[in-house]
Write a protein that holds these residues in place. Structure first.
Motif: not given
Ligand code: ASP
Ligand code: ADP
Ligand code: MG
Length: 413
Positions: A41-42, A47, A74, A136, A150-154
């Motif tokens: 992730s970033a 982000t 990222e 992401f 948001r959170g899409g790296s999962d």
């Molecule tokens: N960097 C993105 C976020 O903060 C994706 C992630 O962290 O999964 O939402």
């Protein structure tokens, strides 16, 4: 060689020291005989910082440009990760979403993955390299950069694990695993050893930010073993897996809150066939994700339609309902921006009764008014005033003994 996907969230790659620590973990897995695909992730809060930069220049930035900007976070962390591995004597290559043909639709800021071409990753792994993929992000059919929400790296990680037939997908984060509720809000929350995909999906969809909901969907669909664990210790985390019979013995497994919500009510809509379809077609067109739809007949002629959305979709949703308002003969539109939801989740609800009563009782005892209630087979959610939602969470956690391991709770809890 068996493949393991290891995803490191923002806090796990926040600075040089943390990147080095994550890199050491990857090396250990490589030394244990695995091919490793890393998803990063970033770094830290980057982000959020990029979003703030954008809003300073434009309060309503074009979504395409937003994705172009956010994807850079990222991109930085994957190249830094590869440099750290190189400095430790390991051959590594970083790749962006477009370089692995992570194809998505064009719903900027919340795109959905359509396909991934794993050829390039396999070629690199075959050369003995560690591959670091930017989480992401993807590209649409016109090569525009998209992001997955948001959170899409999962989701990048679990989708890659599925596409590559990985043995396991490890999600490294800043807590020891999935807890009965957010341990930063309810201090006595308990870590779970395992949780079913269905429960995790409901928890993630209703506010448990520890996993991106789409990642859990991919995991379930493609049978990916997901292990959520802490990047700063060796503790075994939480395994997200298929349901096993003893899971039904626990009635409520977890609780969540969702804060940044708004509720839109269309009051006095003509009670005729097709009006609900028209309203939600308009919202879908505007790419607004809606939940908790409630339609109530108020007379033979009129009905009220309400639904909950994320506050980030409020502008788009307002425009959509304004557009359709006259066509469905809506008398007025009522918007609440101070709404939040508290939910309890558990596969055991399918076979036990009394959960609703206990939840509503707990909220009543805490003097919390319920605005609206929605349920699924394994979830009950109550919309409440945003200012009271943390107190509401505490009340339901105590009522369902979510401060104790499942086996120590009173029977039927
Ligand atoms: N960097 C993105 C976020 O903060 C994706 C992630 O962290 O999964 O939402
Ligand atoms: P990352 O950057 O590693 O992806 P996130 O911030 O997205 O990390 O997710 C981890 C955070 O999720 C935790 O710090 C915690 O506050 C929050 N969280 C919310 N609900 C839960 C839960 N049920 N179990 C564990 N963590 C949770
Ligand atoms: Mg996350």
């Amino acid at each position: 060689m068996a493949i393991i996907v290891q995803k490191f969230g923002g806090t796990s790659v926040a600075n040089a020291e943390k990147i080095r620590r994550a890199a050491k973990r990857v090396i250990k897995t490589v030394e244990n005989g695995y091919s490793v695909v890393v998803v990063a992730s970033a770094r830290g809060q980057q982000t959020d910082e990029l979003i703030a930069d954008a809003l300073e220049l434009n309060p309503n930035p074009p979504k395409r440009e937003m994705d172009q900007l956010l994807s850079t976070g990222e991109q930085q962390s994957v190249s830094l990760f590869a440099m750290a591995l190189d400095a430790m004597g390991y051959d590594a290559i970083s790749l962006t979403g477009s370089q692995i043909r992570m194809m998505t639709d064009s719903a900027y800021t919340k795109a959905r993955i359509k396909s991934i071409d794993t050829k390039r990753i396999h070629e690199q792994l075959d050369k003995g390299r560690i591959v670091i993929v930017a989480g992401f992000q993807g590209i649409d059919e016109n090569e525009n950069i998209t992001t997955l929400g948001r959170g899409g790296s999962d989701t990048t990680a679990v989708a890659l694990a599925a596409a590559m037939g990985a043995e396991e997908c490890e999600i490294y984060t800043d807590v020891d695993g999935v807890y009965t509720t957010d341990p930063r809000i309810f201090k006595n929350a308990v870590k779970m050893d395992q949780i079913s995909y269905d429960e995790m999906l409901e928890m993630a969809s209703f506010g448990a930010g520890v996993m991106h909901p789409r990642a859990v969907e991919f995991g379930k669909k493609y049978d990916v073993k997901i292990h959520v664990r802490n990047s700063s210790n060796e503790t075994k985390g939480t395994i997200i897996t298929h349901e096993v019979p003893q899971m039904e013995g626990v009635v409520v497994s977890g609780a969540t809150i969702q804060k940044d919500m708004a509720k839109i009510s269309l009051v006095g809509v003509d009670n005729v066939p097709g009006n609900a379809a028209k309203i939600f077609a308009c919202l879908a067109n505007a790419k607004v994700v809606v939940s908790d739809i409630v339609q109530t007949e108020i007379s033979t002629e009129k009905a009220n339609v309400s639904f909950i959305i994320s506050i980030s979709d409020l502008t788009a949703a307002k425009e959509a309902v304004e557009q359709i308002k006259d066509e469905v003969n809506c008398e007025s539109i009522f918007i609440r921006e101070d709404i939040a939801e508290v939910s309890v989740i558990g596969v055991g609800m399918r076979t036990h009764y009394g959960v609703a009563e206990k939840m509503f009782g707990a909220l009543a005892n805490a003097q919390i008014n319920i605005d609206s209630i929605t349920t699924s087979e394994i979830r009950i959610s109550c919309a409440v005033d945003k200012k009271q939602v943390e107190k509401a969470l505490e009340a339901v956690c105590v009522a369902f003994e979510l401060d104790k391991p499942a086996q120590e709770r009173t029977k039927h809890n």
